[in-house]
Design an enzyme around this catalytic site. Structure first.
Site, PDB file in Angstrom:
ATOM      1  N   GLY A 162       0.933  -1.360   0.038  1.00 24.91           N
ATOM      2  CA  GLY A 162      -0.151  -0.146  -0.176  1.00 24.91           C
ATOM      3  C   GLY A 162       0.643   1.354   0.058  1.00 24.91           C
TER       4      GLY A 162
ATOM      5  N   THR B 139      17.696   9.059  -3.017  1.00 24.52           N
ATOM      6  CA  THR B 139      18.585   9.447  -4.193  1.00 24.52           C
ATOM      7  C   THR B 139      19.540  10.478  -3.921  1.00 24.52           C
ATOM      8  OG1 THR B 139      16.496   9.233  -5.400  1.00 24.52           O
ATOM      9  CG2 THR B 139      17.951  10.463  -6.394  1.00 24.52           C
TER      10      THR B 139
ATOM     11  N   ARG C 152       1.016  -4.777  -5.600  1.00 25.32           N
ATOM     12  CA  ARG C 152       1.156  -6.160  -4.890  1.00 25.32           C
ATOM     13  C   ARG C 152       1.442  -7.310  -5.621  1.00 25.32           C
ATOM     14  NH1 ARG C 152      -0.871  -4.045   0.192  1.00 25.32           N
ATOM     15  NH2 ARG C 152      -2.541  -2.715   0.010  1.00 25.32           N
TER      16      ARG C 152
ATOM     17  N   ASP D  77       4.936  -4.807   6.177  1.00 24.26           N
ATOM     18  CA  ASP D  77       5.825  -6.082   6.719  1.00 24.26           C
ATOM     19  C   ASP D  77       5.752  -7.161   5.450  1.00 24.26           C
ATOM     20  OD1 ASP D  77       2.977  -5.939   6.367  1.00 24.26           O
ATOM     21  OD2 ASP D  77       2.352  -7.045   8.166  1.00 24.26           O
TER      22      ASP D  77
ATOM     23  N   THR E 152       4.100   2.405   5.483  1.00 29.92           N
ATOM     24  CA  THR E 152       2.577   1.800   5.585  1.00 29.92           C
ATOM     25  C   THR E 152       2.123   2.881   6.445  1.00 29.92           C
ATOM     26  OG1 THR E 152       1.390   0.256   6.355  1.00 29.92           O
ATOM     27  CG2 THR E 152       3.441   0.509   7.224  1.00 29.92           C
TER      28      THR E 152
ATOM     29  N   ASP F 199      -0.243   1.876   8.299  1.00 25.40           N
ATOM     30  CA  ASP F 199      -0.987   1.278   9.209  1.00 25.40           C
ATOM     31  C   ASP F 199       0.011   1.348  10.662  1.00 25.40           C
ATOM     32  OD1 ASP F 199      -2.654   0.415   7.557  1.00 25.40           O
ATOM     33  OD2 ASP F 199      -2.263  -1.742   7.436  1.00 25.40           O
TER      34      ASP F 199
ATOM     35  N   ASP G 204       2.105  -0.897  11.728  1.00 23.91           N
ATOM     36  CA  ASP G 204       1.832  -2.014  12.066  1.00 23.91           C
ATOM     37  C   ASP G 204       3.237  -2.972  12.205  1.00 23.91           C
ATOM     38  OD1 ASP G 204       2.073  -2.484   9.518  1.00 23.91           O
ATOM     39  OD2 ASP G 204       0.385  -4.001   9.187  1.00 23.91           O
TER      40      ASP G 204
ATOM     41  N   ARG H  32      -5.759  -2.542   8.679  1.00 25.38           N
ATOM     42  CA  ARG H  32      -5.856  -4.005   8.490  1.00 25.38           C
ATOM     43  C   ARG H  32      -6.064  -4.700   9.814  1.00 25.38           C
ATOM     44  NH1 ARG H  32      -3.698  -6.581   3.797  1.00 25.38           N
ATOM     45  NH2 ARG H  32      -2.364  -4.853   3.308  1.00 25.38           N
TER      46      ARG H  32
ATOM     47  N   ASP I 261     -16.370   9.054  21.182  1.00 23.07           N
ATOM     48  CA  ASP I 261     -17.182   8.536  22.227  1.00 23.07           C
ATOM     49  C   ASP I 261     -16.688   7.366  22.491  1.00 23.07           C
ATOM     50  OD1 ASP I 261     -19.467  10.606  22.950  1.00 23.07           O
ATOM     51  OD2 ASP I 261     -19.254  10.475  20.811  1.00 23.07           O
TER      52      ASP I 261
ATOM     53  N   GLN J 198      -7.439   7.952   3.013  1.00 19.80           N
ATOM     54  CA  GLN J 198      -6.411   8.310   4.098  1.00 19.80           C
ATOM     55  C   GLN J 198      -5.164   7.915   3.561  1.00 19.80           C
ATOM     56  OE1 GLN J 198      -8.284   6.073   7.879  1.00 19.80           O
ATOM     57  NE2 GLN J 198      -9.297   5.080   6.123  1.00 19.80           N
TER      58      GLN J 198
HETATM   59  N1  LIG Z   1       6.867 -14.083   1.710  1.00 19.71           N
HETATM   60  C1  LIG Z   1       7.084 -13.263   0.811  1.00 19.71           C
HETATM   61  N2  LIG Z   1       8.363 -13.255  -0.153  1.00 19.71           N
HETATM   62  C2  LIG Z   1       8.591 -12.268  -0.688  1.00 19.71           C
HETATM   63  N3  LIG Z   1       7.810 -11.221  -1.020  1.00 19.71           N
HETATM   64  C3  LIG Z   1       6.812 -11.074  -0.367  1.00 19.71           C
HETATM   65  C4  LIG Z   1       6.528 -12.040   0.789  1.00 19.71           C
HETATM   66  N4  LIG Z   1       5.222 -11.388   1.203  1.00 19.71           N
HETATM   67  C5  LIG Z   1       4.976 -10.456   0.674  1.00 19.71           C
HETATM   68  N5  LIG Z   1       5.941  -9.898  -0.338  1.00 19.71           N
HETATM   69  C6  LIG Z   1       5.965  -8.946  -1.396  1.00 19.71           C
HETATM   70  O1  LIG Z   1       5.815  -7.605  -0.791  1.00 19.71           O
HETATM   71  C7  LIG Z   1       4.522  -7.096  -1.377  1.00 19.71           C
HETATM   72  C8  LIG Z   1       3.916  -6.157  -0.547  1.00 19.71           C
HETATM   73  O2  LIG Z   1       3.295  -6.908   0.671  1.00 19.71           O
HETATM   74  P1  LIG Z   1       1.769  -6.563   1.253  1.00 19.71           P
HETATM   75  O3  LIG Z   1       1.714  -7.320   2.449  1.00 19.71           O
HETATM   76  O4  LIG Z   1       0.838  -6.368   0.359  1.00 19.71           O
HETATM   77  O5  LIG Z   1       1.861  -5.023   1.764  1.00 19.71           O
HETATM   78  P2  LIG Z   1       2.992  -4.270   2.660  1.00 19.71           P
HETATM   79  O6  LIG Z   1       4.563  -4.638   2.364  1.00 19.71           O
HETATM   80  O7  LIG Z   1       2.620  -2.948   2.620  1.00 19.71           O
HETATM   81  O8  LIG Z   1       2.807  -4.849   4.122  1.00 19.71           O
HETATM   82  C9  LIG Z   1       3.678  -8.320  -2.004  1.00 19.71           C
HETATM   83  O9  LIG Z   1       2.647  -8.054  -2.968  1.00 19.71           O
HETATM   84  C10 LIG Z   1       4.825  -9.210  -2.401  1.00 19.71           C
HETATM   85  O10 LIG Z   1       5.336  -8.524  -3.613  1.00 19.71           O
HETATM   86  O1  LIG Z   2      -4.809  -1.186  -1.102  1.00 15.19           O
HETATM   87  P1  LIG Z   2      -5.901  -2.232  -0.699  1.00 15.19           P
HETATM   88  O2  LIG Z   2      -5.448  -3.471  -1.494  1.00 15.19           O
HETATM   89  O3  LIG Z   2      -7.371  -2.086  -0.904  1.00 15.19           O
HETATM   90  O4  LIG Z   2      -5.633  -2.766   0.775  1.00 15.19           O
HETATM   91  C1  LIG Z   2      -6.113  -2.027   1.712  1.00 15.19           C
HETATM   92  C2  LIG Z   2      -5.191  -2.295   3.017  1.00 15.19           C
HETATM   93  O5  LIG Z   2      -4.036  -1.476   2.736  1.00 15.19           O
HETATM   94  C3  LIG Z   2      -3.672  -0.533   3.714  1.00 15.19           C
HETATM   95  O6  LIG Z   2      -4.260   0.685   3.378  1.00 15.19           O
HETATM   96  C4  LIG Z   2      -2.347  -0.446   3.926  1.00 15.19           C
HETATM   97  O7  LIG Z   2      -1.694  -1.686   4.153  1.00 15.19           O
HETATM   98  P2  LIG Z   2      -0.288  -2.202   3.606  1.00 15.19           P
HETATM   99  O8  LIG Z   2       0.637  -0.819   4.040  1.00 15.19           O
HETATM  100  O9  LIG Z   2       0.376  -3.186   4.511  1.00 15.19           O
HETATM  101  O10 LIG Z   2      -0.262  -2.436   2.230  1.00 15.19           O
HETATM  102  C5  LIG Z   2      -4.408  -1.027   4.991  1.00 15.19           C
HETATM  103  O11 LIG Z   2      -4.694   0.032   5.735  1.00 15.19           O
HETATM  104  C6  LIG Z   2      -5.604  -1.605   4.342  1.00 15.19           C
HETATM  105  O12 LIG Z   2      -6.253  -2.856   4.953  1.00 15.19           O
HETATM  106 MG   LIG Z   3       1.202  -4.414   5.615  1.00 12.93          MG
END
Ligand SMILES: Nc1ncnc2c1ncn2[C@@H]1O[C@H](COP(=O)(O)OP(=O)(O)O)[C@@H](O)[C@H]1O
Ligand SMILES: O=P(O)(O)OC[C@H]1O[C@](O)(COP(=O)(O)O)[C@@H](O)[C@@H]1O
Ligand SMILES: [Mg+2]
Length: 319
Positions: free
Chosen positions: A11, A24, A72, A103, A125, A127, A129, A171, A187, A251
């Site tokens: 995201g 950069t 993704r 993550d 991110t 989040d 998180d 999430r 509230d 957001q």
């Molecule tokens: N186990 C994994 N091994 C390698 N790449 C991964 C793995 N899990 C996620 N990724 C890569 O990271 C991207 C982003 O992960 P995602 O969980 O969607 O978002 P975020 O990194 O924001 O938490 C995935 O679409 C994929 O390309």
């Molecule tokens: O953009 P998508 O695929 O609708 O996903 C929504 C999710 O991505 C987020 O906006 C950001 O999450 P990540 O940073 O882990 O990608 C979450 O808050 C939400 O649950």
């Molecule tokens: Mg995430």
């Protein structure tokens, strides 16, 4: 090390551009070349690379989204796909990569490091998180945006004596809900990490209305329950004029706040310095306002701990 790559993944988050700019400019000032990798790991495997100059990142610190685009791309979890990514990097003479993402993206950064390409992860991110960091790039702007939206919702809620259940992103993580809930005088704040009692919330709202309050705001983290379902639950315990509102992707956009711009700049600068020291497989964070690093591997065993005291603080603020 002569040439590094940078990508944004998962995201998007406001402040990612400030981090790209910092990486950069820092890299170039240390005699490195920088390649922007577009569309996250999908672009990495496809070889969607182009050089980034110091001028290319002019006027980007103020922009939301990511100039490198994001994706993704679950295929990146597969060994053969990771090997293709490494082949592309080698073909383009790229020795190291900075990955800005959440993550999920850190798994990709660790995979590259294990294949011999040093990678550093920056927490991008909204989040908030990620373990071992109090802050992620984009979290502050997302909170500001959600707070601003709730201020507006409050105006109409008040005019109609309504209760609004406002769903904010995060999430599985209640950090946005807690901070925004306190900042917008909610509230009640409902998050997935802590138990909640809809009946108790309804009773508290009834007491507030009886004392003359003209509206109610419940800030609900998306991972807890849907806003519609929560509203329906609430109506079982009181005859409210209630509405559900989902703030969703608004957001994720908008001009990054000062905090996101400055922190992203610090983190991007630091990430390049870590690569120059020959380090890889590390995640950059902020702990107690200091830049920090942890092995990405440790993050997978760690758990992000939110500032749950905000829930008690908010309870003390509700009459
Ligand atoms: N186990 C994994 N091994 C390698 N790449 C991964 C793995 N899990 C996620 N990724 C890569 O990271 C991207 C982003 O992960 P995602 O969980 O969607 O978002 P975020 O990194 O924001 O938490 C995935 O679409 C994929 O390309
Ligand atoms: O953009 P998508 O695929 O609708 O996903 C929504 C999710 O991505 C987020 O906006 C950001 O999450 P990540 O940073 O882990 O990608 C979450 O808050 C939400 O649950
Ligand atoms: Mg995430």
């Amino acid at each position: 090390m002569k040439r590094i790559g940078i990508l944004t993944s998962g995201g998007d988050a406001p402040g990612m551009n400030a981090a790209i700019r910092a990486v950069t400019r820092t890299a170039i000032s240390h005699g490195l070349e920088v390649f922007g990798i577009r569309y996250g790991f999908a672009g990495l495997v496809a070889g969607d690379f182009s050089p980034l100059t110091a001028e290319d990142v002019d006027h980007t610190i103020n922009l939301g989204g990511t100039i490198l685009y994001s994706a993704r791309y679950p295929e990146m979890a597969q060994e053969e796909v990771q090997q293709k990514a490494v082949e592309q990097l080698k073909k383009h003479g790229i020795d190291a990569v900075i990955v800005i993402g959440g993550d999920g993206s850190y798994h990709g950064a660790l995979a590259l490091t294990r294949h011999g390409i040093n990678s550093i992860g920056l927490p991008g991110t909204i989040d908030n998180d990620i373990p071992y960091t109090d802050y992620t790039i984009g979290y502050d702007t997302a909170c500001e945006t959600a707070m601003d939206a709730i201020d507006k919702i409050r105006d109409t809620a008040s005019s109609h004596h309504r209760v609004f259940v406002v769903n904010v992103m995060g999430r599985e993580c209640g950090d946005i809900a807690m901070r925004v809930g306190v900042a917008s005088g909610a509230d009640a704040i409902v998050i997935p990490e802590r138990p909640y009692d809809v009946k108790e919330i309804a009773e508290s709202l009834k007491r507030s209305f009886a004392k003359g309050k003209d509206h109610g705001i419940i800030v609900l983290a998306e991972g807890a329950m849907s806003a519609d379902k929560f509203k329906d639950e609430l109506l079982k315990y009181g005859d409210f004029d209630a509405r559900a509102n989902v703030l969703a992707h608004m957001q994720r956009g908008g001009r990054p706040t000062v905090e996101d711009r400055v922190n992203a700049t610090k983190m991007g600068n630091y990430a390049v310095k870590l690569l120059l020291e020959g380090k890889g497989g590390l995640a950059v964070g902020f702990e107690n306002n200091e830049l920090s690093t942890h092995d990405i591997l440790d993050l997978f065993d760690g758990k992000h701990e939110g500032d749950y005291a905000l829930l008690d603080l908010n309870k003390d603020m509700t009459k």
